[in-house]
Scaffold this motif. Structure first.
Motif, PDB file in Angstrom:
ATOM      1  N   ASP A  11       0.872  -1.171   0.000  1.00 34.10           N
ATOM      2  CA  ASP A  11       0.000   0.000   0.000  1.00 34.10           C
ATOM      3  C   ASP A  11       0.911   1.223   0.000  1.00 34.10           C
ATOM      4  O   ASP A  11       1.427   1.634   1.040  1.00 34.10           O
ATOM      5  CB  ASP A  11      -0.901  -0.020   1.233  1.00 34.10           C
ATOM      6  CG  ASP A  11      -1.797   1.208   1.329  1.00 34.10           C
ATOM      7  OD1 ASP A  11      -1.914   1.937   0.325  1.00 34.10           O
ATOM      8  OD2 ASP A  11      -2.369   1.436   2.410  1.00 34.10           O
ATOM      9  N   LEU A  12       1.129   1.781  -1.204  1.00 34.22           N
ATOM     10  CA  LEU A  12       2.058   2.890  -1.364  1.00 34.22           C
ATOM     11  C   LEU A  12       1.262   4.191  -1.265  1.00 34.22           C
ATOM     12  O   LEU A  12       0.599   4.605  -2.216  1.00 34.22           O
ATOM     13  CB  LEU A  12       2.764   2.770  -2.732  1.00 34.22           C
ATOM     14  CG  LEU A  12       4.046   3.571  -2.968  1.00 34.22           C
ATOM     15  CD1 LEU A  12       4.815   3.018  -4.173  1.00 34.22           C
ATOM     16  CD2 LEU A  12       3.767   5.052  -3.184  1.00 34.22           C
ATOM     17  N   GLY A  13       1.311   4.810  -0.103  1.00 36.38           N
ATOM     18  CA  GLY A  13       0.548   6.027   0.133  1.00 36.38           C
ATOM     19  C   GLY A  13       1.402   7.273   0.001  1.00 36.38           C
ATOM     20  O   GLY A  13       2.623   7.208  -0.138  1.00 36.38           O
ATOM     21  N   GLY A  14       0.752   8.410   0.078  1.00 34.14           N
ATOM     22  CA  GLY A  14       1.476   9.667  -0.044  1.00 34.14           C
ATOM     23  C   GLY A  14       2.389   9.940   1.128  1.00 34.14           C
ATOM     24  O   GLY A  14       3.354  10.688   1.005  1.00 34.14           O
ATOM     25  N   THR A  15       2.122   9.312   2.276  1.00 31.64           N
ATOM     26  CA  THR A  15       2.953   9.498   3.469  1.00 31.64           C
ATOM     27  C   THR A  15       3.763   8.249   3.796  1.00 31.64           C
ATOM     28  O   THR A  15       4.985   8.324   3.963  1.00 31.64           O
ATOM     29  CB  THR A  15       2.065   9.867   4.678  1.00 31.64           C
ATOM     30  OG1 THR A  15       1.315  11.046   4.368  1.00 31.64           O
ATOM     31  CG2 THR A  15       2.924  10.126   5.910  1.00 31.64           C
ATOM     32  N   ASN A  16       3.091   7.100   3.900  1.00 31.23           N
ATOM     33  CA  ASN A  16       3.759   5.841   4.258  1.00 31.23           C
ATOM     34  C   ASN A  16       3.555   4.791   3.177  1.00 31.23           C
ATOM     35  O   ASN A  16       2.519   4.755   2.506  1.00 31.23           O
ATOM     36  CB  ASN A  16       3.198   5.297   5.576  1.00 31.23           C
ATOM     37  CG  ASN A  16       3.462   6.230   6.740  1.00 31.23           C
ATOM     38  OD1 ASN A  16       4.595   6.611   6.998  1.00 31.23           O
ATOM     39  ND2 ASN A  16       2.411   6.609   7.451  1.00 31.23           N
ATOM     40  N   GLY A  72      -0.485  -1.183  -4.741  1.00 27.55           N
ATOM     41  CA  GLY A  72      -1.527  -0.170  -4.880  1.00 27.55           C
ATOM     42  C   GLY A  72      -0.878   1.176  -4.670  1.00 27.55           C
ATOM     43  O   GLY A  72      -0.334   1.439  -3.601  1.00 27.55           O
ATOM     44  N   ALA A  73      -0.898   2.038  -5.695  1.00 31.07           N
ATOM     45  CA  ALA A  73      -0.170   3.304  -5.630  1.00 31.07           C
ATOM     46  C   ALA A  73      -0.971   4.417  -6.287  1.00 31.07           C
ATOM     47  O   ALA A  73      -1.717   4.167  -7.253  1.00 31.07           O
ATOM     48  CB  ALA A  73       1.183   3.177  -6.340  1.00 31.07           C
ATOM     49  N   ALA A 117      -6.530   2.988  -4.645  1.00 27.24           N
ATOM     50  CA  ALA A 117      -7.942   2.801  -4.312  1.00 27.24           C
ATOM     51  C   ALA A 117      -8.519   1.576  -5.028  1.00 27.24           C
ATOM     52  O   ALA A 117      -9.391   0.895  -4.482  1.00 27.24           O
ATOM     53  CB  ALA A 117      -8.735   4.050  -4.675  1.00 27.24           C
ATOM     54  N   ASN A 118      -8.049   1.284  -6.240  1.00 33.49           N
ATOM     55  CA  ASN A 118      -8.461   0.051  -6.915  1.00 33.49           C
ATOM     56  C   ASN A 118      -8.038  -1.163  -6.092  1.00 33.49           C
ATOM     57  O   ASN A 118      -8.795  -2.129  -5.945  1.00 33.49           O
ATOM     58  CB  ASN A 118      -7.836  -0.040  -8.310  1.00 33.49           C
ATOM     59  CG  ASN A 118      -8.492   0.888  -9.312  1.00 33.49           C
ATOM     60  OD1 ASN A 118      -9.591   1.376  -9.097  1.00 33.49           O
ATOM     61  ND2 ASN A 118      -7.808   1.136 -10.413  1.00 33.49           N
ATOM     62  N   ALA A 119      -6.819  -1.121  -5.583  1.00 35.95           N
ATOM     63  CA  ALA A 119      -6.327  -2.226  -4.754  1.00 35.95           C
ATOM     64  C   ALA A 119      -7.195  -2.376  -3.502  1.00 35.95           C
ATOM     65  O   ALA A 119      -7.534  -3.492  -3.091  1.00 35.95           O
ATOM     66  CB  ALA A 119      -4.870  -1.998  -4.366  1.00 35.95           C
ATOM     67  N   ALA A 120      -7.565  -1.249  -2.905  1.00 37.45           N
ATOM     68  CA  ALA A 120      -8.433  -1.299  -1.731  1.00 37.45           C
ATOM     69  C   ALA A 120      -9.779  -1.926  -2.080  1.00 37.45           C
ATOM     70  O   ALA A 120     -10.341  -2.705  -1.298  1.00 37.45           O
ATOM     71  CB  ALA A 120      -8.635   0.107  -1.165  1.00 37.45           C
ATOM     72  N   ALA A 121     -10.297  -1.617  -3.261  1.00 39.34           N
ATOM     73  CA  ALA A 121     -11.580  -2.172  -3.687  1.00 39.34           C
ATOM     74  C   ALA A 121     -11.488  -3.681  -3.887  1.00 39.34           C
ATOM     75  O   ALA A 121     -12.399  -4.427  -3.525  1.00 39.34           O
ATOM     76  CB  ALA A 121     -12.048  -1.490  -4.972  1.00 39.34           C
ATOM     77  N   VAL A 122     -10.370  -4.154  -4.442  1.00 35.97           N
ATOM     78  CA  VAL A 122     -10.164  -5.597  -4.608  1.00 35.97           C
ATOM     79  C   VAL A 122     -10.129  -6.273  -3.241  1.00 35.97           C
ATOM     80  O   VAL A 122     -10.733  -7.338  -3.024  1.00 35.97           O
ATOM     81  CB  VAL A 122      -8.865  -5.889  -5.398  1.00 35.97           C
ATOM     82  CG1 VAL A 122      -8.560  -7.387  -5.403  1.00 35.97           C
ATOM     83  CG2 VAL A 122      -8.988  -5.382  -6.829  1.00 35.97           C
ATOM     84  N   ALA A 295      -7.159  -3.090   3.601  1.00 37.16           N
ATOM     85  CA  ALA A 295      -7.824  -3.389   2.337  1.00 37.16           C
ATOM     86  C   ALA A 295      -6.874  -3.243   1.161  1.00 37.16           C
ATOM     87  O   ALA A 295      -6.856  -4.084   0.255  1.00 37.16           O
ATOM     88  CB  ALA A 295      -9.038  -2.478   2.146  1.00 37.16           C
ATOM     89  N   ALA A 296      -6.072  -2.179   1.147  1.00 41.57           N
ATOM     90  CA  ALA A 296      -5.170  -1.948   0.020  1.00 41.57           C
ATOM     91  C   ALA A 296      -4.075  -3.004  -0.042  1.00 41.57           C
ATOM     92  O   ALA A 296      -3.686  -3.459  -1.126  1.00 41.57           O
ATOM     93  CB  ALA A 296      -4.552  -0.550   0.109  1.00 41.57           C
ATOM     94  N   ILE A 297      -3.550  -3.412   1.111  1.00 44.46           N
ATOM     95  CA  ILE A 297      -2.528  -4.464   1.138  1.00 44.46           C
ATOM     96  C   ILE A 297      -3.103  -5.787   0.638  1.00 44.46           C
ATOM     97  O   ILE A 297      -2.517  -6.467  -0.205  1.00 44.46           O
ATOM     98  CB  ILE A 297      -1.959  -4.636   2.563  1.00 44.46           C
ATOM     99  CG1 ILE A 297      -1.169  -3.399   2.989  1.00 44.46           C
ATOM    100  CG2 ILE A 297      -1.060  -5.877   2.647  1.00 44.46           C
ATOM    101  CD1 ILE A 297      -0.725  -3.421   4.438  1.00 44.46           C
ATOM    102  N   LEU A 298      -4.279  -6.167   1.167  1.00 44.45           N
ATOM    103  CA  LEU A 298      -4.896  -7.430   0.781  1.00 44.45           C
ATOM    104  C   LEU A 298      -5.272  -7.428  -0.692  1.00 44.45           C
ATOM    105  O   LEU A 298      -5.096  -8.428  -1.397  1.00 44.45           O
ATOM    106  CB  LEU A 298      -6.138  -7.675   1.639  1.00 44.45           C
ATOM    107  CG  LEU A 298      -5.867  -7.900   3.133  1.00 44.45           C
ATOM    108  CD1 LEU A 298      -7.168  -7.909   3.912  1.00 44.45           C
ATOM    109  CD2 LEU A 298      -5.101  -9.204   3.353  1.00 44.45           C
TER     110      LEU A 298
END
Length: 306
Positions: A11-16, A72-73, A117-122, A295-298
């Motif tokens: 889960d590649l976020g803007g902060t972590n 997910g980025a 966000a697509n990754a989170a949806a999956v 969710a995004a990692i899974l």
């Protein structure tokens, strides 16, 4: 016996940037993280990521136990394998970064990437509150605002892999400048960054979105006004989103979703005020049931197999 029993989700976020090693049942067996913005280049980021991953990969028996990696980025493209002009990531702001190729070369396993966000949806579809839904929209409320759209049981990617950038719907014409270069985007108001900007404007002091939420919970009138306005904008946006895919539910995750009814009450109210009559009373507004943004990692961990 197949020794490859795990997948890596990032889960590649803007902060972590949070990495998880996931088993076949959807359990995250190991986690680690690095700061996304602490690096001058994509190459430096990947080097730090591989070093961090090596520690948790060794805990599960080495790279020979890993089947694949998914990412997910922000602005991650499933078709090109690149992060494309991500406005909130300094080392990916000005062009296309071939992150899939870079990780495949370093790890020697298949890698896939899509929008965070697509990754989170999956992940939500596989393991969360959307398990029995075919039509829903996940809205991620973090440093930015992202969305993942499921229609008829399938994730919407569009012709070029960039579909679903609903955080950049224009919610206030001629409004705040967004990191994408447009003005008045939903993200400029309803992200954690947007709430901090609202606090600066209304409270004349630097606050984080979490501090604003704390103040609102304690009854601070201005802080509550900020969350009221933020929720109403999200509700207005959901009313627009309803028109093209008629989702059963809007599912929110990210730090801001933890504000509970401070946010969800004005979302529902503004949605019902602004949506077409044929859609009134139909949509659910839910908080992700997956803990800590998992969710995004899974979801990312399932991308190669999905």
């Amino acid at each position: 016996m197949n020794s490859k029993k795990y997948n890596i989700g990032l889960d590649l976020g803007g902060t972590n940037s949070v990495f998880g090693i996931v088993d076949a049942e959807g359990k995250i067996v190991c986690k680690t993280s690095i700061k996304t913005q602490d690096y001058a280049s994509a190459e430096d980021f990947v080097e730090a990521a591989v070093n961090a991953l090596a520690i948790i990969i060794n805990k599960v028996g080495g790279i020979e136990t890993i089947k694949s990696m998914g990412i997910g980025a922000p602005n991650g493209n499933i078709i090109t394998g690149c992060i494309e002009f991500a406005p909130n990531i300094a080392w990916a702001h000005e062009g296309k970064v071939p992150l899939v190729k870079m990780f495949e070369e370093r790890l020697g396993i298949p890698v896939a990437m899509t929008n965070d966000a697509n990754a989170a949806a999956v992940g939500e579809k596989a393991f969360g509150v959307a398990k029995n839904m075919n039509d829903f929209i996940v809205i991620t409320l973090g440093t930015g605002v992202g969305s993942g759209i499921f229609c008829n049981g399938k994730l919407v990617y569009g012709a070029d892999g960039n579909a679903g950038e609903l955080g950049h719907l224009t919610i206030r014409r001629g409004g705040r400048l967004c990191g994408c270069g447009k003005k008045g985007c939903l993200e400029a108001y309803c992200s954690a960054t947007g709430i901090a900007r609202s606090a600066k404007e209304k409270m004349h002091k630097d606050f984080t979105s979490y501090e604003v939420a704390q103040a609102a919970e304690k009854g601070d009138a201005t802080a509550r006004e900020i969350y009221e306005e933020t929720g109403r904008m999200l509700g207005e946006a959901c009313a627009e989103m309803m028109l093209f895919s008629s989702p059963e539910a809007f599912i929110f995750f990210g730090g801001l979703a933890n504000a509970g009814e401070l946010l969800f009450a004005p979302i529902r109210e503004a949605f019902e005020e602004n949506v077409m009559p044929c859609f009134k009373g139909k949509a659910k507004f839910l908080k992700s049931a997956l803990q800590g943004g998992d969710a995004a990692i899974l979801g990312a961990a399932r991308l190669v197999d999905n």
